[in-house]
Design a protein around this motif. Structure first.
Motif, short mmCIF file in Angstrom:
data_model
loop_
_atom_site.label_atom_id
_atom_site.label_comp_id
_atom_site.label_asym_id
_atom_site.label_seq_id
_atom_site.Cartn_x
_atom_site.Cartn_y
_atom_site.Cartn_z
N ASN A 186 -3.22 -3.26 -0.35
CA ASN A 186 -1.96 -3.31 -1.09
C ASN A 186 -0.93 -4.22 -0.41
O ASN A 186 0.25 -3.88 -0.28
CB ASN A 186 -1.38 -1.90 -1.25
CG ASN A 186 -2.32 -0.98 -2.01
OD1 ASN A 186 -2.87 -1.36 -3.04
ND2 ASN A 186 -2.53 0.21 -1.49
N ARG A 242 0.61 -6.78 -1.33
CA ARG A 242 1.77 -7.20 -2.14
C ARG A 242 2.86 -6.15 -2.20
O ARG A 242 3.98 -6.42 -2.65
CB ARG A 242 1.33 -7.57 -3.55
CG ARG A 242 0.78 -8.97 -3.67
CD ARG A 242 0.50 -9.33 -5.11
NE ARG A 242 -0.56 -8.53 -5.69
CZ ARG A 242 -0.87 -8.52 -6.98
NH1 ARG A 242 -0.19 -9.29 -7.82
NH2 ARG A 242 -1.85 -7.78 -7.44
N TYR A 243 2.54 -4.93 -1.77
CA TYR A 243 3.53 -3.85 -1.81
C TYR A 243 4.13 -3.56 -0.44
O TYR A 243 4.87 -2.60 -0.28
CB TYR A 243 2.89 -2.59 -2.38
CG TYR A 243 2.31 -2.80 -3.76
CD1 TYR A 243 3.14 -2.93 -4.87
CD2 TYR A 243 0.93 -2.92 -3.94
CE1 TYR A 243 2.61 -3.15 -6.14
CE2 TYR A 243 0.40 -3.16 -5.20
CZ TYR A 243 1.24 -3.27 -6.29
OH TYR A 243 0.73 -3.50 -7.54
N TRP A 301 6.73 -4.56 2.30
CA TRP A 301 7.95 -5.33 2.46
C TRP A 301 7.89 -6.27 3.66
O TRP A 301 8.46 -7.37 3.63
CB TRP A 301 9.14 -4.39 2.60
CG TRP A 301 10.41 -5.10 3.00
CD1 TRP A 301 11.13 -4.95 4.14
CD2 TRP A 301 11.08 -6.12 2.25
NE1 TRP A 301 12.20 -5.79 4.16
CE2 TRP A 301 12.20 -6.53 3.01
CE3 TRP A 301 10.84 -6.75 1.02
CZ2 TRP A 301 13.08 -7.53 2.58
CZ3 TRP A 301 11.71 -7.74 0.60
CH2 TRP A 301 12.81 -8.11 1.37
#
Length: 365
Positions: free
Chosen positions: A64, A66-67, A69
């Motif tokens: 994940n 892209r999730y 920060w």
């Protein structure tokens, strides 16, 4: 002119090959080009090392990505601290990263997004993501036409065909038998080869194996080269009764040698941009057969510099493979020479020059 190439993930395929080649050539032509990539992308790091391209790391190789920060924060700092004139997002995921990063930048470099297939983005993706791009590079006229028909920012579209490394992909027929010996391939077989990562929905290797199984050829062999072909090719070969004639080799770095050791190249794709693997095979002088996916029909002419079939037509593919097997030496050599001449129009040097022209237009330089 200072340019940042952004690429996500690791592994190798058509997109990563193009990022590497364009970055290399832009550097050779005097562009101050940098690259932002995954911390663990050792392949890209090693390939670019001889060219002194500045490398920045922003993406951690975790689920994940892209999730997370932290990945965006690093990319923001990279762009903010280096005063780039242009940022190139080389894939839809790279565009996700850049889009979010731009929300936190006061000074925003010109943004170029790259679309390598004719798959039309969703309404949300179109307006929330690609609307921010100053220009959208597409790799074939056919992809551009599809996107224009769907009113996908026609005023932003720029056609820059993908290029191939003609120094690496070239014919050396005198080495064929030696290569077969070194690669443990039978010297007296007719060898078909497909180069594509295992993606049935996109590359349709299952249909290729099915077509190959329809050939009446005892001394034929099909090689599948690409990520995960060594895991999955055999089960489809067993399904179609050709388990002794199909070999999945997995990812290989010696693709030019494998092409030169083979007789024919076959591509069964449902979806393509420009199909770099096909152009590489043509550059080595292989007689090629491909579906007319994406922009392939812009350069592959059936019966002239190769053979072509409609997407998904398994019976037609098998018939064309049979025709290829029965070519005379003179017919093979004629098609081979035409294929080589065609591939020369798609050099990576030409691609890089077109990118430089675009960059100058964007920066008025």
């Amino acid at each position: 002119m200072k340019v940042l190439q952004v690429v996500d993930g690791t592994g190798w395929g058509g997109t990563k090959e193009q990022v590497y080649l364009t970055t290399r050539e832009l550097k050779k032509l005097g562009v101050d080009v940098h690259i932002a990539l995954n911390f663990e992308y050792n392949q890209m790091i090693e390939k670019l090392k001889p060219y002194d391209v500045p490398i920045h790391f922003f993406e951690e190789n975790k689920p994940n990505a892209r999730y997370r920060w932290s990945n965006y924060k690093r990319l923001i700092e990279i762009i903010k601290n280096n005063d780039f004139d242009i940022v190139v997002a080389n894939s839809p995921k790279a565009m996700d990263y850049v889009n979010i990063a731009y929300l936190f930048l006061k000074q925003k470099p010109k943004l170029v997004a790259v679309r390598r297939s004719g798959r039309v983005p969703s309404f949300i993706s179109k307006h929330l993501k690609y609307s921010k791009a100053d220009k959208i590079v597409v790799v074939s006229k056919q992809v551009a036409d599809i996107l224009k028909e769907n009113n996908f920012f026609p005023e932003k579209l720029v056609v820059i065909e993908s290029g191939i490394d003609l120094e690496r992909f070239k014919p050396y027929p005198e080495e064929k038998l030696k290569l077969r010996e070194s690669l443990n391939l039978p010297k007296d077989y007719k060898i078909f080869i497909n180069v594509a990562n295992w993606q049935l929905q996109v590359k349709a290797q299952d249909k290729l194996i099915q077509a190959f199984s329809m050939l009446k050829c005892d001394n034929c062999l099909l090689l599948l080269v690409g990520l995960d072909t060594d895991k999955y090719a055999l089960q489809y070969a067993e399904k179609f009764g050709v388990k002794d004639k199909v070999i999945g080799l997995g990812f290989r770095s010696d693709v030019p040698d494998l092409l030169n050791a083979s007789d024919f190249f076959v591509l069964s794709s449902n979806l393509e941009g420009i199909a770099g693997a096909l152009l590489q095979a043509m550059a080595t002088g292989k007689v090629c057969l491909s579906t007319l996916a994406g922009g392939i029909g812009e350069y592959l002419v059936d019966g002239y510099n190769g053979f072509a079939v409609d997407i998904g037509d398994v019976e037609a593919m098998a018939k064309k493979m049979e025709i290829m097997l029965n070519l005379s030496t003179k017919e093979y050599e004629t098609i081979s020479k035409r294929a080589i001449e065609t591939a020369k129009n798609y050099s990576i040097e030409n691609t890089a020059q077109k990118y430089i022209k675009l960059f100058k237009e964007l920066t008025n330089g």
